[in-house]
Enzyme design. Structure first.
Site, PDB file in Angstrom:
ATOM      1  N   SER A   9      12.622  82.983 117.856  1.00  0.00           N
ATOM      2  CA  SER A   9      11.284  82.991 117.839  1.00  0.00           C
ATOM      3  C   SER A   9      11.525  84.102 119.157  1.00  0.00           C
ATOM      4  O   SER A   9      11.830  83.296 120.182  1.00  0.00           O
ATOM      5  CB  SER A   9      10.600  81.850 117.991  1.00  0.00           C
ATOM      6  OG  SER A   9       9.669  82.386 118.156  1.00  0.00           O
ATOM      7  N   HIS A  34      12.248  86.113 114.137  1.00  0.00           N
ATOM      8  CA  HIS A  34      10.443  85.661 114.191  1.00  0.00           C
ATOM      9  C   HIS A  34       9.362  85.765 114.846  1.00  0.00           C
ATOM     10  O   HIS A  34       9.235  85.431 116.296  1.00  0.00           O
ATOM     11  CB  HIS A  34      10.737  83.818 114.050  1.00  0.00           C
ATOM     12  CG  HIS A  34      10.282  83.044 113.738  1.00  0.00           C
ATOM     13  ND1 HIS A  34      10.011  82.474 112.906  1.00  0.00           N
ATOM     14  CD2 HIS A  34       8.927  82.371 114.706  1.00  0.00           C
ATOM     15  CE1 HIS A  34       8.547  81.572 112.403  1.00  0.00           C
ATOM     16  NE2 HIS A  34       7.839  81.581 114.068  1.00  0.00           N
ATOM     17  N   ASP A  36       5.667  85.288 116.115  1.00  0.00           N
ATOM     18  CA  ASP A  36       4.477  84.129 116.503  1.00  0.00           C
ATOM     19  C   ASP A  36       3.354  85.408 117.201  1.00  0.00           C
ATOM     20  O   ASP A  36       2.881  85.428 118.015  1.00  0.00           O
ATOM     21  CB  ASP A  36       4.904  83.633 117.660  1.00  0.00           C
ATOM     22  CG  ASP A  36       5.686  82.211 117.259  1.00  0.00           C
ATOM     23  OD1 ASP A  36       6.256  82.162 115.997  1.00  0.00           O
ATOM     24  OD2 ASP A  36       6.689  81.978 117.400  1.00  0.00           O
ATOM     25  N   MET A  38      -0.181  84.626 117.518  1.00  0.00           N
ATOM     26  CA  MET A  38      -1.631  83.209 117.881  1.00  0.00           C
ATOM     27  C   MET A  38      -2.705  83.997 118.544  1.00  0.00           C
ATOM     28  O   MET A  38      -2.814  85.036 119.411  1.00  0.00           O
ATOM     29  CB  MET A  38      -0.998  82.263 118.686  1.00  0.00           C
ATOM     30  CG  MET A  38       0.436  81.577 118.944  1.00  0.00           C
ATOM     31  SD  MET A  38       0.839  80.946 120.021  1.00  0.00           S
ATOM     32  CE  MET A  38       2.802  80.415 119.737  1.00  0.00           C
ATOM     33  N   HIS A  67       5.076  84.621 111.492  1.00  0.00           N
ATOM     34  CA  HIS A  67       4.320  83.352 111.409  1.00  0.00           C
ATOM     35  C   HIS A  67       2.068  83.633 112.215  1.00  0.00           C
ATOM     36  O   HIS A  67       2.496  83.727 113.246  1.00  0.00           O
ATOM     37  CB  HIS A  67       4.261  82.511 113.037  1.00  0.00           C
ATOM     38  CG  HIS A  67       4.330  81.384 112.441  1.00  0.00           C
ATOM     39  ND1 HIS A  67       5.202  80.439 112.937  1.00  0.00           N
ATOM     40  CD2 HIS A  67       3.433  80.775 111.837  1.00  0.00           C
ATOM     41  CE1 HIS A  67       3.900  79.258 113.114  1.00  0.00           C
ATOM     42  NE2 HIS A  67       3.476  79.143 112.358  1.00  0.00           N
ATOM     43  N   MET A  69      -0.922  82.487 113.506  1.00  0.00           N
ATOM     44  CA  MET A  69      -1.333  81.298 113.583  1.00  0.00           C
ATOM     45  C   MET A  69      -2.357  81.703 114.399  1.00  0.00           C
ATOM     46  O   MET A  69      -3.009  82.030 115.539  1.00  0.00           O
ATOM     47  CB  MET A  69      -0.229  81.314 114.686  1.00  0.00           C
ATOM     48  CG  MET A  69       0.556  79.730 114.117  1.00  0.00           C
ATOM     49  SD  MET A  69       1.658  79.548 115.540  1.00  0.00           S
ATOM     50  CE  MET A  69       2.395  80.577 115.898  1.00  0.00           C
ATOM     51  N   MET A 138       5.822  72.973 110.298  1.00  0.00           N
ATOM     52  CA  MET A 138       5.928  72.231 111.605  1.00  0.00           C
ATOM     53  C   MET A 138       6.373  71.678 112.178  1.00  0.00           C
ATOM     54  O   MET A 138       6.068  70.362 112.122  1.00  0.00           O
ATOM     55  CB  MET A 138       4.364  73.377 112.266  1.00  0.00           C
ATOM     56  CG  MET A 138       3.739  74.628 112.211  1.00  0.00           C
ATOM     57  SD  MET A 138       5.020  75.603 112.587  1.00  0.00           S
ATOM     58  CE  MET A 138       5.302  75.263 114.538  1.00  0.00           C
ATOM     59  N   GLY A 143       1.181  76.197 118.925  1.00  0.00           N
ATOM     60  CA  GLY A 143       0.592  77.312 120.266  1.00  0.00           C
ATOM     61  C   GLY A 143       2.087  77.344 121.601  1.00  0.00           C
ATOM     62  O   GLY A 143       1.525  77.585 122.283  1.00  0.00           O
ATOM     63  N   PHE A 144       3.227  77.007 121.180  1.00  0.00           N
ATOM     64  CA  PHE A 144       3.115  76.909 122.418  1.00  0.00           C
ATOM     65  C   PHE A 144       5.188  76.310 121.999  1.00  0.00           C
ATOM     66  O   PHE A 144       5.552  76.272 121.130  1.00  0.00           O
ATOM     67  CB  PHE A 144       3.324  75.010 123.583  1.00  0.00           C
ATOM     68  CG  PHE A 144       2.146  75.347 123.525  1.00  0.00           C
ATOM     69  CD1 PHE A 144       1.489  75.669 124.959  1.00  0.00           C
ATOM     70  CD2 PHE A 144       1.433  74.436 123.211  1.00  0.00           C
ATOM     71  CE1 PHE A 144       0.500  75.589 125.484  1.00  0.00           C
ATOM     72  CE2 PHE A 144      -0.485  74.044 122.952  1.00  0.00           C
ATOM     73  CZ  PHE A 144      -0.527  75.154 124.680  1.00  0.00           C
ATOM     74  N   GLY A 145       6.145  77.213 123.160  1.00  0.00           N
ATOM     75  CA  GLY A 145       7.948  76.759 122.631  1.00  0.00           C
ATOM     76  C   GLY A 145       7.739  76.025 122.972  1.00  0.00           C
ATOM     77  O   GLY A 145       7.344  75.351 124.326  1.00  0.00           O
ATOM     78  N   GLY A 146       8.874  75.229 123.091  1.00  0.00           N
ATOM     79  CA  GLY A 146       9.512  74.986 123.977  1.00  0.00           C
ATOM     80  C   GLY A 146       9.084  73.082 124.077  1.00  0.00           C
ATOM     81  O   GLY A 146       9.624  72.049 124.590  1.00  0.00           O
ATOM     82  N   ASP A 176      10.347  74.841 112.396  1.00  0.00           N
ATOM     83  CA  ASP A 176       9.977  75.619 113.629  1.00  0.00           C
ATOM     84  C   ASP A 176       9.151  74.699 114.277  1.00  0.00           C
ATOM     85  O   ASP A 176       8.237  73.738 114.061  1.00  0.00           O
ATOM     86  CB  ASP A 176       8.680  77.121 113.313  1.00  0.00           C
ATOM     87  CG  ASP A 176       8.181  77.463 114.305  1.00  0.00           C
ATOM     88  OD1 ASP A 176       8.629  77.385 114.865  1.00  0.00           O
ATOM     89  OD2 ASP A 176       7.752  78.167 114.575  1.00  0.00           O
ATOM     90  N   GLY A 177       9.879  74.563 115.454  1.00  0.00           N
ATOM     91  CA  GLY A 177       9.487  73.315 116.511  1.00  0.00           C
ATOM     92  C   GLY A 177      10.326  73.141 116.723  1.00  0.00           C
ATOM     93  O   GLY A 177      11.146  71.716 116.108  1.00  0.00           O
ATOM     94  N   GLY A 178      11.530  73.025 118.134  1.00  0.00           N
ATOM     95  CA  GLY A 178      12.230  72.256 118.377  1.00  0.00           C
ATOM     96  C   GLY A 178      13.533  72.113 117.679  1.00  0.00           C
ATOM     97  O   GLY A 178      14.030  71.104 117.606  1.00  0.00           O
ATOM     98  N   GLY A 198      13.627  79.148 119.173  1.00  0.00           N
ATOM     99  CA  GLY A 198      13.245  79.798 120.206  1.00  0.00           C
ATOM    100  C   GLY A 198      13.559  79.746 121.692  1.00  0.00           C
ATOM    101  O   GLY A 198      14.819  80.506 121.983  1.00  0.00           O
TER     102      GLY A 198
HETATM  103  C1  DX5 Z   1       5.499  77.228 118.307  1.00  0.00           C
HETATM  104  C2  DX5 Z   1       5.848  78.413 117.463  1.00  0.00           C
HETATM  105  C3  DX5 Z   1       7.549  78.752 117.706  1.00  0.00           C
HETATM  106  C4  DX5 Z   1       7.906  78.489 118.934  1.00  0.00           C
HETATM  107  C5  DX5 Z   1       8.680  77.840 118.265  1.00  0.00           C
HETATM  108  O1  DX5 Z   1       4.256  77.281 117.593  1.00  0.00           O
HETATM  109  O2  DX5 Z   1       6.003  78.703 115.790  1.00  0.00           O
HETATM  110  O3  DX5 Z   1       7.807  79.024 116.521  1.00  0.00           O
HETATM  111  O4  DX5 Z   1       8.612  79.838 119.151  1.00  0.00           O
HETATM  112  O5  DX5 Z   1       9.699  77.201 119.847  1.00  0.00           O
HETATM  113  P1  DX5 Z   1      10.833  76.503 120.085  1.00  0.00           P
HETATM  114  O6  DX5 Z   1      12.181  76.587 118.653  1.00  0.00           O
HETATM  115  O7  DX5 Z   1      11.125  76.642 121.908  1.00  0.00           O
HETATM  116  O8  DX5 Z   1      10.437  74.969 119.652  1.00  0.00           O
HETATM  117 ZN    ZN Z   2       6.735  80.190 114.743  1.00  0.00          ZN
END
Ligand code: DX5
Ligand code: ZN
Length: 219
Positions: A9, A34, A36, A38, A67, A69, A138, A143-146, A176-178, A198
């Site tokens: 991502s 990927h 994102d 938003m 993706h 959002m 999800m 809404g946020f990475g990490g 997707d996520g973590g 990501g």
């Molecule tokens: C979150 C995004 C993800 C995000 C994942 O809303 O849809 O794609 O980039 O980030 P990581 O892999 O850092 O959790």
């Molecule tokens: Zn995503």
């Protein structure tokens, strides 16, 4: 194509070096990129739109896994396909006419994905499981990475995997996520075939290539 997809991502990439970072991910064996999108309404952040998708399309041959959002994604499908998206994934929470929207994506020659938030009942996507080319679960609130992986996602993934298998569906089951070296093995075991990552790729301490290799070693 690999049996298991790694989709870095770019939300976690260094935006001043986006082309180079995507090239590094491609060289290291990423399968999809990927993106994102938003809108600051469906989710709190505003990230990137069709111009970034277009720019990505110029620097890589990899499929672009977009993706959405955003509210009213149905108003922007043609735009993102024209910009070079290979797959468009829409949130069930934003689509009152989900069946129509997925059909529309497919009619544009694009992979049609449906995604659900951690707080959304699985039943909400059940009527379209036979239609979707990809189902995205999800494992964080979007809404946020990490963010930290939500462990309850595993049981939800198992449940959706069973439903897809019962239908004889060959849809990708994506998460997707973590996603990280700590979570990827159990996700594979639960039935995931496509992994969005990501932080664990673009912010991997030893670099992008090492990050992808580390994830791939569990697949
Ligand atoms: C979150 C995004 C993800 C995000 C994942 O809303 O849809 O794609 O980039 O980030 P990581 O892999 O850092 O959790
Ligand atoms: Zn995503």
């Amino acid at each position: 194509m690999n049996k298991y997809i790694i989709a870095p991502s770019i939300l976690a990439a260094d935006m001043t070096q986006l082309g180079k970072e995507i090239a590094a991910a491609e060289a290291a064996g990423a399968d999809w990129i990927h993106v994102d999108v938003m809108d600051g309404r469906f989710v709190p952040n505003i990230t990137m739109g069709q111009f970034v998708v277009e720019a990505c399309r110029r620097v890589t041959k990899l499929p672009l896994d977009v993706h959405l959002m955003i509210e009213k994604p149905e108003d922007h499908l043609e735009t993102f396909v024209k910009a070079g998206a290979s797959g468009l994934t829409v949130h069930v929470e934003t689509c009152p006419h989900l069946h129509r929207t997925l059909g529309h994506i497919k009619s544009l020659g694009c992979r049609a994905g449906v995604v659900l938030n951690p707080g959304t009942a699985i039943g909400a996507i059940e009527p379209v499981l036979g239609l979707a080319d990809l189902v995205l679960v999800m494992s964080v609130n979007p809404g946020f990475g990490g963010q930290g992986f939500i462990p309850e996602s595993i049981a939800r993934i198992r449940d959706i995997r069973k439903k897809l298998d019962a239908l004889g569906s060959s849809a990708w089951l994506e998460v997707d996520g973590g996603v990280s070296v700590e979570t990827i093995a159990q996700l594979k075991e639960a039935g995931i075939t496509a992994f969005v990552a990501g932080t664990s790729v673009f912010k991997y301490p030893q670099g992008i290539e090492a990050g992808i290799k580390a994830l791939r070693s569990y697949l």
